[in-house]
Design a protein around this motif. Structure first.
Motif, PDB file in Angstrom:
ATOM      1  N   MET A  15       0.831  -1.205   0.000  1.00 38.15           N
ATOM      2  CA  MET A  15       0.000   0.000   0.000  1.00 38.15           C
ATOM      3  C   MET A  15       0.874   1.267   0.000  1.00 38.15           C
ATOM      4  SD  MET A  15      -2.982  -1.123   2.698  1.00 38.15           S
ATOM      5  CE  MET A  15      -3.739   0.485   2.647  1.00 38.15           C
ATOM      6  N   MET A  16       1.931   1.215   0.766  1.00 45.69           N
ATOM      7  CA  MET A  16       2.822   2.375   0.811  1.00 45.69           C
ATOM      8  C   MET A  16       3.493   2.607  -0.538  1.00 45.69           C
ATOM      9  SD  MET A  16       4.610   1.968   4.565  1.00 45.69           S
ATOM     10  CE  MET A  16       5.719   3.315   4.252  1.00 45.69           C
ATOM     11  N   ALA A  23       1.739   9.285  -5.483  1.00 45.12           N
ATOM     12  CA  ALA A  23       2.247  10.601  -5.077  1.00 45.12           C
ATOM     13  C   ALA A  23       3.300  11.098  -6.065  1.00 45.12           C
ATOM     14  CB  ALA A  23       2.809  10.542  -3.671  1.00 45.12           C
ATOM     15  N   ASN A  24       4.191  10.180  -6.450  1.00 42.03           N
ATOM     16  CA  ASN A  24       5.236  10.564  -7.414  1.00 42.03           C
ATOM     17  C   ASN A  24       4.634  10.971  -8.755  1.00 42.03           C
ATOM     18  OD1 ASN A  24       7.343  10.151  -5.628  1.00 42.03           O
ATOM     19  ND2 ASN A  24       7.612   7.984  -6.196  1.00 42.03           N
ATOM     20  N   ALA A  32       4.984  18.940 -14.229  1.00 42.20           N
ATOM     21  CA  ALA A  32       4.811  19.127 -15.673  1.00 42.20           C
ATOM     22  C   ALA A  32       3.863  20.294 -15.959  1.00 42.20           C
ATOM     23  CB  ALA A  32       4.291  17.834 -16.311  1.00 42.20           C
ATOM     24  N   LYS A  33       2.752  20.311 -15.165  1.00 43.39           N
ATOM     25  CA  LYS A  33       1.790  21.407 -15.335  1.00 43.39           C
ATOM     26  C   LYS A  33       2.432  22.753 -15.005  1.00 43.39           C
ATOM     27  CE  LYS A  33      -2.428  22.936 -16.026  1.00 43.39           C
ATOM     28  NZ  LYS A  33      -3.071  22.871 -17.372  1.00 43.39           N
ATOM     29  N   ALA A  34       3.186  22.762 -13.915  1.00 46.21           N
ATOM     30  CA  ALA A  34       3.855  24.000 -13.506  1.00 46.21           C
ATOM     31  C   ALA A  34       4.885  24.440 -14.551  1.00 46.21           C
ATOM     32  CB  ALA A  34       4.526  23.804 -12.144  1.00 46.21           C
ATOM     33  N   GLU A  35       5.614  23.450 -15.076  1.00 48.57           N
ATOM     34  CA  GLU A  35       6.601  23.767 -16.112  1.00 48.57           C
ATOM     35  C   GLU A  35       5.936  24.347 -17.351  1.00 48.57           C
ATOM     36  OE1 GLU A  35      10.428  23.980 -17.812  1.00 48.57           O
ATOM     37  OE2 GLU A  35       9.805  23.544 -15.751  1.00 48.57           O
TER      38      GLU A  35
END
Length: 226
Positions: A15-16, A23-24, A32-35
């Protein structure tokens, strides 16, 4: 069947790992969106600044070009004024030379007496007055008297009128002028100036366009020749 501690640990790790993977992936998606947004905003800012810089330098270029035109116009005007002054100085020198030559006329009694006769008769014709007063240089009084005596019959014959001529013996023309006469009506309100200087000025004014053309060539901007 109960799970052993090992199974629990295994599921927790699974699960982790899943959560970490999600999360990654989310981080990568956010990055990617920010870039992408960063590149879009950077492009917009770069284009905006590029346009501002281009406008700034276009404005500067126009200012420099305008300044250049003004300087060129000022230089042309200064050069034109210098040329005009040089031309005026040349004409002034020419007229001064002509005035100096006028002084030679009075030194020839024969030519000067004939000239005085013409100047006096012209003054009589211009005034057409029954009484006139003549002013002349003191040294010319005798010559003027002779010219008056000779011209009175000519005038009477031409206009069919009498004329009484007086030579002013109290106010003479300045001795430094080249010669000639001034002719006044009886009350002194009307004057015909026929000194040699005044005749030269009149002729120079009338012939100035021709003088300028002879000295400097035809004026391309001149539309009328009269």
């Amino acid at each position: 069947m109960a799970l052993t501690d090992a199974d629990v640990q295994k599921q927790i790790k699974h699960m982790m790992a899943f959560i970490e993977q999600e999360a990654n992936e989310k981080v990568e998606e956010i990055l990617a969106k920010a870039e992408e947004e960063f590149n879009i905003e950077k492009g917009r800012l770069v284009q905006t600044q590029r346009v501002k810089i281009m406008e700034y330098y276009e404005k500067k270029e126009k200012q420099i070009e305008q300044h250049k035109k003004i300087q060129m116009s000022n230089l042309r005007n200064q050069a034109r004024l210098k040329v005009l002054k040089a031309r005026d100085d040349m004409i002034t020198d020419l007229l001064n030379g002509a005035r100096q030559r006028l002084s030679e006329i009075a030194k020839d009694p024969g030519k000067y007496s004939t000239l005085l006769e013409g100047l006096l008769l012209q003054g009589f014709y211009q005034l057409l007055e029954p009484k006139v007063v003549i002013r002349c240089r003191q040294q010319d009084v005798e010559m003027v008297q002779a010219a008056v005596k000779k011209n009175i019959p000519v005038y009477k014959e031409a206009v069919k009128r009498n004329i009484e001529v007086t030579i002013d013996s109290e106010r003479f023309l300045p001795s430094h002028i080249c010669g000639g006469v001034e002719v006044y009506n009886d009350n002194g309100k009307i004057k015909v100036s026929n000194t040699l200087e005044s005749r030269l000025e009149l002729i120079a004014h009338q012939m100035m366009p021709e003088i300028r053309e002879k000295l400097f060539g035809a004026n391309p901007n001149r539309r009328f020749m009269d």
